[in-house]
Enzyme design. Sequence first.
Site, PDB file in Angstrom:
ATOM      1  N   LYS A  85       0.867  -1.132  -0.105  1.00 45.88           N
ATOM      2  CA  LYS A  85       0.055  -0.104  -0.108  1.00 45.88           C
ATOM      3  C   LYS A  85       0.877   1.454   0.091  1.00 45.88           C
ATOM      4  O   LYS A  85       1.842   1.281   0.920  1.00 45.88           O
ATOM      5  CB  LYS A  85      -0.930  -0.146   1.328  1.00 45.88           C
ATOM      6  CG  LYS A  85      -1.813   1.230   1.521  1.00 45.88           C
ATOM      7  CD  LYS A  85      -3.261   0.969   0.843  1.00 45.88           C
ATOM      8  CE  LYS A  85      -3.935   2.109   0.768  1.00 45.88           C
ATOM      9  NZ  LYS A  85      -3.561   2.923  -0.270  1.00 45.88           N
ATOM     10  N   LYS A 109       5.088   2.286   8.490  1.00 48.14           N
ATOM     11  CA  LYS A 109       3.729   2.826   8.900  1.00 48.14           C
ATOM     12  C   LYS A 109       2.470   2.099   9.405  1.00 48.14           C
ATOM     13  O   LYS A 109       1.788   1.989  10.332  1.00 48.14           O
ATOM     14  CB  LYS A 109       3.200   4.065   7.957  1.00 48.14           C
ATOM     15  CG  LYS A 109       3.850   5.159   8.056  1.00 48.14           C
ATOM     16  CD  LYS A 109       3.457   6.138   6.674  1.00 48.14           C
ATOM     17  CE  LYS A 109       4.533   6.974   6.281  1.00 48.14           C
ATOM     18  NZ  LYS A 109       4.086   7.920   5.314  1.00 48.14           N
ATOM     19  N   LYS A 121       5.051   1.849  -3.051  1.00 47.06           N
ATOM     20  CA  LYS A 121       4.953   3.404  -3.584  1.00 47.06           C
ATOM     21  C   LYS A 121       5.547   3.286  -4.908  1.00 47.06           C
ATOM     22  O   LYS A 121       6.076   2.570  -5.407  1.00 47.06           O
ATOM     23  CB  LYS A 121       6.173   3.998  -2.708  1.00 47.06           C
ATOM     24  CG  LYS A 121       6.199   5.591  -2.712  1.00 47.06           C
ATOM     25  CD  LYS A 121       5.003   6.051  -1.550  1.00 47.06           C
ATOM     26  CE  LYS A 121       4.965   7.401  -1.561  1.00 47.06           C
ATOM     27  NZ  LYS A 121       4.102   7.790  -0.441  1.00 47.06           N
ATOM     28  N   THR A 205      -4.448  12.908   6.521  1.00 44.58           N
ATOM     29  CA  THR A 205      -2.948  13.012   6.980  1.00 44.58           C
ATOM     30  C   THR A 205      -2.731  14.276   8.108  1.00 44.58           C
ATOM     31  O   THR A 205      -2.361  13.971   9.118  1.00 44.58           O
ATOM     32  CB  THR A 205      -2.133  13.315   5.845  1.00 44.58           C
ATOM     33  OG1 THR A 205      -2.414  12.405   4.861  1.00 44.58           O
ATOM     34  CG2 THR A 205      -0.581  13.102   6.213  1.00 44.58           C
ATOM     35  N   ASN A 236      -1.742  19.750   0.556  1.00 43.65           N
ATOM     36  CA  ASN A 236      -2.655  18.877   1.394  1.00 43.65           C
ATOM     37  C   ASN A 236      -2.308  18.824   2.710  1.00 43.65           C
ATOM     38  O   ASN A 236      -3.144  19.408   3.459  1.00 43.65           O
ATOM     39  CB  ASN A 236      -2.860  17.387   0.697  1.00 43.65           C
ATOM     40  CG  ASN A 236      -3.759  16.658   1.357  1.00 43.65           C
ATOM     41  OD1 ASN A 236      -3.233  16.141   2.426  1.00 43.65           O
ATOM     42  ND2 ASN A 236      -4.897  16.567   1.028  1.00 43.65           N
ATOM     43  N   SER A 364      -6.758   5.607   4.146  1.00 41.60           N
ATOM     44  CA  SER A 364      -6.764   4.893   3.029  1.00 41.60           C
ATOM     45  C   SER A 364      -7.192   3.236   3.453  1.00 41.60           C
ATOM     46  O   SER A 364      -8.049   2.938   2.345  1.00 41.60           O
ATOM     47  CB  SER A 364      -5.455   4.739   2.406  1.00 41.60           C
ATOM     48  OG  SER A 364      -5.485   5.943   1.462  1.00 41.60           O
TER      49      SER A 364
HETATM   50  P1  NAD Z   1       1.581  18.590  -1.990  1.00 47.89           P
HETATM   51  O1  NAD Z   1       2.117  18.721  -3.330  1.00 47.89           O
HETATM   52  O2  NAD Z   1       0.197  19.035  -1.677  1.00 47.89           O
HETATM   53  O3  NAD Z   1       2.072  20.044  -1.013  1.00 47.89           O
HETATM   54  C1  NAD Z   1       3.444  20.183  -0.999  1.00 47.89           C
HETATM   55  C2  NAD Z   1       3.661  21.448  -0.333  1.00 47.89           C
HETATM   56  O4  NAD Z   1       5.429  22.000   0.081  1.00 47.89           O
HETATM   57  C3  NAD Z   1       3.244  22.780  -1.068  1.00 47.89           C
HETATM   58  O5  NAD Z   1       2.710  23.881  -0.453  1.00 47.89           O
HETATM   59  C4  NAD Z   1       4.431  23.292  -1.656  1.00 47.89           C
HETATM   60  O6  NAD Z   1       4.539  24.676  -2.106  1.00 47.89           O
HETATM   61  C5  NAD Z   1       5.487  23.223  -0.494  1.00 47.89           C
HETATM   62  N1  NAD Z   1       7.020  23.296  -0.733  1.00 47.89           N
HETATM   63  C6  NAD Z   1       7.383  22.864  -1.705  1.00 47.89           C
HETATM   64  N2  NAD Z   1       9.061  23.256  -1.803  1.00 47.89           N
HETATM   65  C7  NAD Z   1       8.779  24.033  -0.539  1.00 47.89           C
HETATM   66  C8  NAD Z   1       9.808  24.464  -0.053  1.00 47.89           C
HETATM   67  N3  NAD Z   1      11.413  24.541  -0.462  1.00 47.89           N
HETATM   68  N4  NAD Z   1       9.759  25.272   1.279  1.00 47.89           N
HETATM   69  C9  NAD Z   1       8.561  25.572   1.730  1.00 47.89           C
HETATM   70  N5  NAD Z   1       7.430  24.706   1.051  1.00 47.89           N
HETATM   71  C10 NAD Z   1       7.791  23.988   0.081  1.00 47.89           C
HETATM   72  O7  NAD Z   1       2.195  17.482  -1.266  1.00 47.89           O
HETATM   73  P2  NAD Z   1       1.393  16.818   0.181  1.00 47.89           P
HETATM   74  O8  NAD Z   1       0.514  15.796  -0.264  1.00 47.89           O
HETATM   75  O9  NAD Z   1       0.954  18.018   1.129  1.00 47.89           O
HETATM   76  O10 NAD Z   1       2.770  16.184   0.801  1.00 47.89           O
HETATM   77  C11 NAD Z   1       3.725  16.669   1.634  1.00 47.89           C
HETATM   78  C12 NAD Z   1       4.586  16.042   2.458  1.00 47.89           C
HETATM   79  O11 NAD Z   1       3.622  15.051   3.060  1.00 47.89           O
HETATM   80  C13 NAD Z   1       5.358  14.834   1.490  1.00 47.89           C
HETATM   81  O12 NAD Z   1       6.301  14.494   1.952  1.00 47.89           O
HETATM   82  C14 NAD Z   1       4.629  13.424   1.301  1.00 47.89           C
HETATM   83  O13 NAD Z   1       5.257  12.490   0.962  1.00 47.89           O
HETATM   84  C15 NAD Z   1       3.923  13.719   2.724  1.00 47.89           C
HETATM   85  N6  NAD Z   1       2.708  12.761   3.008  1.00 47.89           N
HETATM   86  C16 NAD Z   1       1.443  13.072   2.230  1.00 47.89           C
HETATM   87  C17 NAD Z   1       0.462  12.276   2.431  1.00 47.89           C
HETATM   88  C18 NAD Z   1      -0.837  12.738   1.718  1.00 47.89           C
HETATM   89  O14 NAD Z   1      -1.687  11.992   2.266  1.00 47.89           O
HETATM   90  N7  NAD Z   1      -0.712  13.664   0.897  1.00 47.89           N
HETATM   91  C19 NAD Z   1       0.555  11.385   3.514  1.00 47.89           C
HETATM   92  C20 NAD Z   1       1.654  10.959   4.174  1.00 47.89           C
HETATM   93  C21 NAD Z   1       2.960  11.720   3.779  1.00 47.89           C
END
Ligand code: NAD
Length: 441
Positions: A85, A109, A121, A205, A236, A364
């Site tokens: 997953k 996790k 992944k 999340t 997100n 999920s």
């Molecule tokens: P996303 O694409 O929705 O958002 C990423 C954010 O990071 C954006 O606001 C972007 O502007 C910002 N960003 C990028 N570069 C940056 C920088 N240099 N300085 C400051 N901000 C910056 O992605 P997401 O889904 O929110 O995921 C973010 C993190 O959380 C990732 O590491 C992802 O693997 C992890 N994650 C996401 C989920 C999920 O359900 N979406 C679950 C577990 C972990």
Amino acid sequence: MMKEVPESKVEAPITANANENPYEIVKSLLKNSVEALGLTEDVYRLLEKPIRVLEVSIPVRMDDGTIKNFTGYRSHHSDILGPAKGGIRFHPEVNIDEVKALSMWMSLKSAILGLPFGGGKGGVIVDPRELSKCELENLSRGYIRAITPIIGPEKDIPAPDVNTNPQIMGWMLDEYDRLRGYNVPGFITGKPIIVGGSQGRVEATGRGVVISIAEAAKKLNIPLESAIAAIQGFGNVGSMTAKFLHELGVKIIAITDVKGGIYNENGIDIPSLRQHVAETKSVVDFPGAESFDSDKLFGLPVDFLVPAALENQITEKTAPQIQAKVVAEAANGPTTPEGDRILNEKGIFVIPDILCNSGGVTVSYFEWVQNNMGYYWKEEEVNTKLEEKMIYAFEDVHKMHEEKQVNMREAAYIVGVGRIAEAFQARGWINDWSMPFKCKA
Ligand code: NAD
């Protein structure tokens, strides 16, 4: 009707420091936890590599009539606790080691949260900013066609990650259903609610991050009503974390995204900021705050610092500035080993990524359960079940942290590896926690 893919999902390079290889980092943490548990090296051998990694080429007809070939990956780290997953990332810096590491974190996790899943992944090397909506849809469908032999509700269930979202999950679901010839909603999670998505998945999340922050605050006697936070990233995860912290009365004084930062010492009005970001795609120029140098974010005197953007952000350069009482790792892999060592020396309480951001995979899991039953829950039910699981997992890790006198990251790895090892033992792969395996013949 199709919705536009939000531009805010399209971001800059993930790996800030190319010398930090997440696959090597996670292997070394796994090795340490195998040793801490007194397990034989056999267990490390079983965990050090994904069980399978698929590399695919995805030919996409571009709007100008030419064909462009994209490279994608799907890694299954483990299926010992259940089907693999994990999310799908679209990013120009996706690489095989990153995908492997992310799949290993997913195994941990699921084990920590007690979910019946292994770790998977996927990723595609692409800058989605360079694609039209039609090209993005074709790429999303092409990726699913390419990895079809190894996915499915009993084998591997994908989900969104960086730069992918419910709309992309909807296209992928449709492609998979067409290939199978019938509806298979449980093959992917994080999809739109109308085609079998779960209530509460978009928020999950961030909600889970805030549940773990609240648990940490209880342990450390930090009153939430007077607490202060700073957040890196407003996608997100960052925006949902901000929403739920704000609702608990936490004052969020600074937020950055890829375009810049904002600051308000009296606290940023998060509902207004979310509206501003929906309209402008960035926190920059939000009228309710002053502009702020993003490099100063980590040095702010806050209770909670939440990296919610990229890998390798808390390093030997940035960690010495950190004054927060708690670092809540909402992003995957935001801290390098050297950064981690400095946080430990400073006595900062870290909620490690494999615990902190596991609310996403938990809901999920609920989505997959609802799809398999064909019976759907109200949002309140989803949220209550999420809270129960997050608090239970936090307690397990915290207990391990106290019992073994290790930091929270080491404790989380020990809990995760311990559960996977138990499954290896139950399946006959290892004999005993300390004995080498002997074949009974
Ligand atoms: P996303 O694409 O929705 O958002 C990423 C954010 O990071 C954006 O606001 C972007 O502007 C910002 N960003 C990028 N570069 C940056 C920088 N240099 N300085 C400051 N901000 C910056 O992605 P997401 O889904 O929110 O995921 C973010 C993190 O959380 C990732 O590491 C992802 O693997 C992890 N994650 C996401 C989920 C999920 O359900 N979406 C679950 C577990 C972990």
